[in-house]
Design a protein around this motif. Structure first.
Motif, mmCIF file in Angstrom:
data_model
loop_
_atom_site.group_PDB
_atom_site.id
_atom_site.type_symbol
_atom_site.label_atom_id
_atom_site.label_comp_id
_atom_site.label_asym_id
_atom_site.label_seq_id
_atom_site.Cartn_x
_atom_site.Cartn_y
_atom_site.Cartn_z
ATOM 1 N N VAL A 26 -0.577 20.073 -11.053
ATOM 2 C CA VAL A 26 -0.083 20.855 -9.917
ATOM 3 C C VAL A 26 -0.405 22.332 -10.113
ATOM 4 N N ARG A 27 -0.198 22.824 -11.327
ATOM 5 C CA ARG A 27 -0.518 24.227 -11.613
ATOM 6 C C ARG A 27 -1.996 24.502 -11.369
ATOM 7 N N TYR A 28 -2.853 23.598 -11.875
ATOM 8 C CA TYR A 28 -4.297 23.780 -11.692
ATOM 9 C C TYR A 28 -4.669 23.765 -10.218
ATOM 10 N N ALA A 29 -4.012 22.902 -9.450
ATOM 11 C CA ALA A 29 -4.306 22.816 -8.016
ATOM 12 C C ALA A 29 -3.937 24.117 -7.307
ATOM 13 N N ILE A 30 -2.788 24.687 -7.656
ATOM 14 C CA ILE A 30 -2.361 25.950 -7.043
ATOM 15 C C ILE A 30 -3.326 27.074 -7.406
ATOM 16 N N ILE A 31 -3.688 27.160 -8.687
ATOM 17 C CA ILE A 31 -4.620 28.197 -9.133
ATOM 18 C C ILE A 31 -5.947 28.086 -8.396
ATOM 19 N N ASP A 32 -6.408 26.841 -8.192
ATOM 20 C CA ASP A 32 -7.696 26.626 -7.534
ATOM 21 C C ASP A 32 -7.618 26.919 -6.033
#
Length: 256
Positions: free
Chosen positions: A86-92
């Motif tokens: 989820v964190r990676y998705a938000i950052i992307d």
């Protein structure tokens, strides 16, 4: 071992009296190379998140990106959750920066839309370095603590600095007394309040002063003045601005 048997057989053949005998080719077997594991991907968590949302759990995200780092955290009902995907998705999706000249600070709520997609509704403040401005300000200053009587043996500077925002407009002020020669000059802190308040109030006045920097906000201020025998102290001031853009209540789909 088969290769050892072949070796023994070759020696036997070389010592054989049979002229037609052929040498045996010796081949040592190549050991098996273990398979290299594929890089592990963080768990998907989609089903878990969907169930949490159906159970009316509150899932929030908060980030502070820029300055050579990208910090992003996820909480479920106020407790940190290890949802790396989820964190990676938000950052992307939000293209959160990690370069020192760009910053993005914000927070949001994760939910399900009518199509069953996991979405983030968020607000943030994005900024990069803007203009800077310096000036010299003369200020008539009294001397209730008698600091000017020490100027033959010490330097006295009056400083104020702080970062400014709607949530934090605290200005710190300090008087520095540096002894040049002789016994150290010591002054009780309560005797310095007048000088600190003068510097702090000057900084706050400059913060509130209208400025001609469209699309920019004051980010920090610094001022410093040296006490002299003159009744006027000349403060050197530096004001820095941020080029700012706000996003409020925007919604994006997270590819989970």
């Amino acid at each position: 071992m088969e290769w050892l048997k072949n070796l023994v057989a070759s020696f036997s053949s070389s010592n054989s009296s049979d002229p037609e005998a052929k040498p045996v080719e010796i081949r040592k077997p190549i050991p098996d190379i273990p398979d290299v594991d594929e890089p592990r991907q963080p768990p998907d968590h989609r089903d878990e998140i969907v169930q949490m949302l159906k159970d009316t759990k509150v899932i929030t995200a908060e980030w502070d990106a820029g300055g050579d780092s990208t910090l992003c955290s996820i909480k479920v009902d106020g407790v940190y959750a290890d949802f790396d995907r989820v964190r990676y998705a938000i950052i992307d999706v939000l293209s959160l920066p990690n370069a020192s000249e760009n910053y993005d600070k914000g927070k949001g709520v994760i939910s399900l839309n009518e199509q069953g997609e996991i979405v983030l509704t968020y607000s943030c403040r994005q900024h990069t370095y803007g203009d800077s401005f310096s000036e010299t300000i003369p200020v008539a200053m009294e001397d209730p603590a008698g600091l000017r009587s020490f100027l033959h043996k010490a330097e006295v500077t009056i400083n104020a600095h702080g970062s400014y925002s709607e949530a934090d407009n605290e200005i710190e002020a300090r008087v520095n007394i540096t002894t040049i020669h002789g016994d150290a000059v010591e002054v009780k802190k309560d005797k310095l309040v007048y000088y600190e308040d003068m510097a702090r109030n000057l900084a706050m006045d400059k913060i509130k002063e209208p400025h001609d920097h469209p699309g920019q906000e004051l980010s920090n201020i610094y001022l410093s003045g040296m006490l002299t025998q003159d009744a006027v102290v000349y403060f050197q001031t530096e004001r820095s601005y941020d080029q700012v853009e706000y996003h409020n209540n925007k919604t994006v789909v997270l590819p989970l």
